[in-house]
Design a protein around this motif. Structure first.
Motif, short mmCIF file in Angstrom:
data_model
loop_
_atom_site.label_atom_id
_atom_site.label_comp_id
_atom_site.label_asym_id
_atom_site.label_seq_id
_atom_site.Cartn_x
_atom_site.Cartn_y
_atom_site.Cartn_z
N ASP A 141 0.25 20.68 -3.71
CA ASP A 141 -0.66 20.85 -2.58
C ASP A 141 -0.38 19.87 -1.44
N GLY A 142 0.67 19.05 -1.59
CA GLY A 142 1.05 18.12 -0.54
C GLY A 142 0.45 16.74 -0.65
N SER A 143 -0.50 16.55 -1.56
CA SER A 143 -1.12 15.23 -1.71
C SER A 143 -0.16 14.27 -2.42
N ILE A 144 -0.36 12.99 -2.21
CA ILE A 144 0.55 11.99 -2.76
C ILE A 144 0.36 11.84 -4.27
N ARG A 145 1.49 11.73 -4.97
CA ARG A 145 1.48 11.41 -6.40
C ARG A 145 2.09 10.02 -6.55
N PRO A 146 1.28 8.99 -6.77
CA PRO A 146 1.86 7.66 -6.96
C PRO A 146 2.88 7.67 -8.10
N SER A 147 4.04 7.09 -7.85
CA SER A 147 5.13 7.15 -8.82
C SER A 147 5.45 5.75 -9.33
N VAL A 148 5.53 5.63 -10.64
CA VAL A 148 5.67 4.32 -11.25
C VAL A 148 7.00 3.67 -10.91
N GLU A 149 8.05 4.46 -10.69
CA GLU A 149 9.35 3.86 -10.36
C GLU A 149 9.31 3.18 -8.99
N VAL A 184 4.81 -9.27 5.51
CA VAL A 184 5.65 -8.18 5.01
C VAL A 184 4.76 -7.12 4.34
N LEU A 185 4.99 -5.87 4.71
CA LEU A 185 4.32 -4.74 4.07
C LEU A 185 5.34 -3.98 3.23
N VAL A 186 5.09 -3.88 1.93
CA VAL A 186 5.96 -3.11 1.04
C VAL A 186 5.26 -1.79 0.74
N VAL A 187 6.00 -0.69 0.96
CA VAL A 187 5.40 0.64 0.89
C VAL A 187 6.11 1.50 -0.17
N PRO A 188 5.57 1.59 -1.38
CA PRO A 188 6.08 2.59 -2.31
C PRO A 188 5.67 3.97 -1.80
N CYS A 189 6.65 4.86 -1.67
CA CYS A 189 6.37 6.16 -1.03
C CYS A 189 5.63 7.13 -1.94
N GLY A 190 5.93 7.10 -3.25
CA GLY A 190 5.35 8.09 -4.14
C GLY A 190 6.01 9.45 -3.96
N GLU A 191 5.54 10.41 -4.73
CA GLU A 191 6.02 11.78 -4.66
C GLU A 191 4.89 12.69 -4.18
N ARG A 192 5.11 14.00 -4.22
CA ARG A 192 4.11 14.95 -3.73
C ARG A 192 3.73 15.96 -4.81
N TRP A 193 2.43 16.21 -4.91
CA TRP A 193 1.96 17.33 -5.71
C TRP A 193 2.21 18.62 -4.94
N GLU A 252 11.90 7.88 -18.71
CA GLU A 252 11.00 8.93 -19.18
C GLU A 252 9.78 9.10 -18.26
N CYS A 253 9.80 8.50 -17.08
CA CYS A 253 8.68 8.68 -16.16
C CYS A 253 8.71 10.09 -15.58
N SER A 254 7.64 10.50 -14.93
CA SER A 254 7.53 11.89 -14.46
C SER A 254 8.67 12.27 -13.52
N SER A 255 9.01 11.39 -12.60
CA SER A 255 10.08 11.71 -11.64
C SER A 255 11.42 11.87 -12.35
N ALA A 256 11.67 11.02 -13.35
CA ALA A 256 12.92 11.12 -14.11
C ALA A 256 12.95 12.41 -14.94
N LEU A 257 11.83 12.76 -15.54
CA LEU A 257 11.77 13.99 -16.35
C LEU A 257 12.03 15.21 -15.48
N GLU A 303 0.85 -1.18 0.00
CA GLU A 303 0.00 0.00 0.00
C GLU A 303 0.88 1.23 0.00
N TRP A 304 0.30 2.37 -0.40
CA TRP A 304 1.08 3.58 -0.68
C TRP A 304 1.26 4.50 0.53
N GLY A 305 2.48 5.01 0.67
CA GLY A 305 2.78 6.18 1.48
C GLY A 305 2.59 6.06 2.98
#
Length: 245
Positions: A150-158, A139-148, A199-204, A14-16
């Motif tokens: 406004d502070g809300s989470i932006r799920p990140s594909v990487e 085991v819980l695996v947590v992809p952190c994601g990035e932030r918009w 070419e994902c958003s975080s890399a760009l 689950e995320w974040g």
């Protein structure tokens, strides 16, 4: 059992920060995945024999433990360290570094407060992290994601793909649908040598800021042999037992 708990399965995803707040107390360990760039920086430092203190302490606190503080500005041009993985490559064995990170650090400490074992995982230490999790049933695996903005989470594909790679390397059958979907994402990108992730958003974002070298480091797969565990306030290499992890 709550509807969101994935309690039926050993491996959960689950995320974040909210994932840790709602699911961490129901598992035995958590893997925090923040590929660009917190988890990559932690892996690079631990590979070199350094310790990472993953939160923005005040300067006087850092001095008490003999730690340097990394600049939160990637463009930090001095001889010090920043959240740029390239700057962490030169860290020396025995050094201690406070690494400010709004996602990876906060989520790491929140998971630690749930009284579970916490690992930091990324592409670089994918297999080592999976092996370190082998002694834990839930085991819980947590992809952190990035932030918009406004502070809300932006799920990140990487983060999602790296999380799926770690789960796939565990080789377990009892994976939640959320975990299974991440595995599918990993297999998709793995067949293409992760090239689309350049070419994902975080890399760009990093490209536009002039940090192409950071992208290359973040997308290396299994170049590190050490898993990274949170011991109290710092990340260091997983301590091996004579009979394995």
């Amino acid at each position: 059992m709550q509807w969101f708990s994935q309690d039926k399965y050993e491996i959960r995803l689950e995320w974040g920060l909210s994932a840790v707040e709602h699911l961490a107390r129901e598992v035995d360990c958590a893997v925090i995945v923040d590929v660009m760039s917190f988890s990559t920086c932690v892996s690079l430092a631990v590979d070199n024999g350094a310790r990472i203190y993953p939160y923005p302490w005040k300067d006087e606190s850092a001095r008490k433990i003999g730690a340097k503080t990394a600049s939160p500005d990637r463009r930090f041009s001095d001889k010090g360290y920043s959240l740029s993985p390239v700057s962490i490559q030169r860290i020396s064995e025995g050094e201690s570094l406070v690494l400010p990170s709004p996602n990876g650090s906060a989520i790491s400490f929140r998971a630690r407060d749930a009284a579970i074992t916490v690992f930091s995982g990324c592409f670089r230490n994918l297999s080592a992290t999976a092996e370190a999790c082998s002694g834990f049933r839930r085991v819980l695996v947590v992809p952190c994601g990035e932030r918009w903005p406004d502070g809300s989470i932006r799920p990140s594909v990487e983060d999602y793909a790296a999380a799926g790679g770690i789960i796939a390397a565990m080789g377990r059958g009892s994976c939640s649908p959320e975990a299974q979907s991440a595995i599918a994402a990993w297999h998709f990108y793995q067949t293409q040598n992760l090239l689309p992730l350049h070419e994902c958003s975080s890399a760009l974002e990093l490209q536009q800021r002039g940090f192409n070298e950071d992208i290359a480091l973040c997308l290396e797969v299994d170049t590190a042999k050490l898993a990274c565990q949170l011991y109290g306030d710092f990340y260091a290499s997983v301590k091996r037992r004579h009979d394995g992890w």
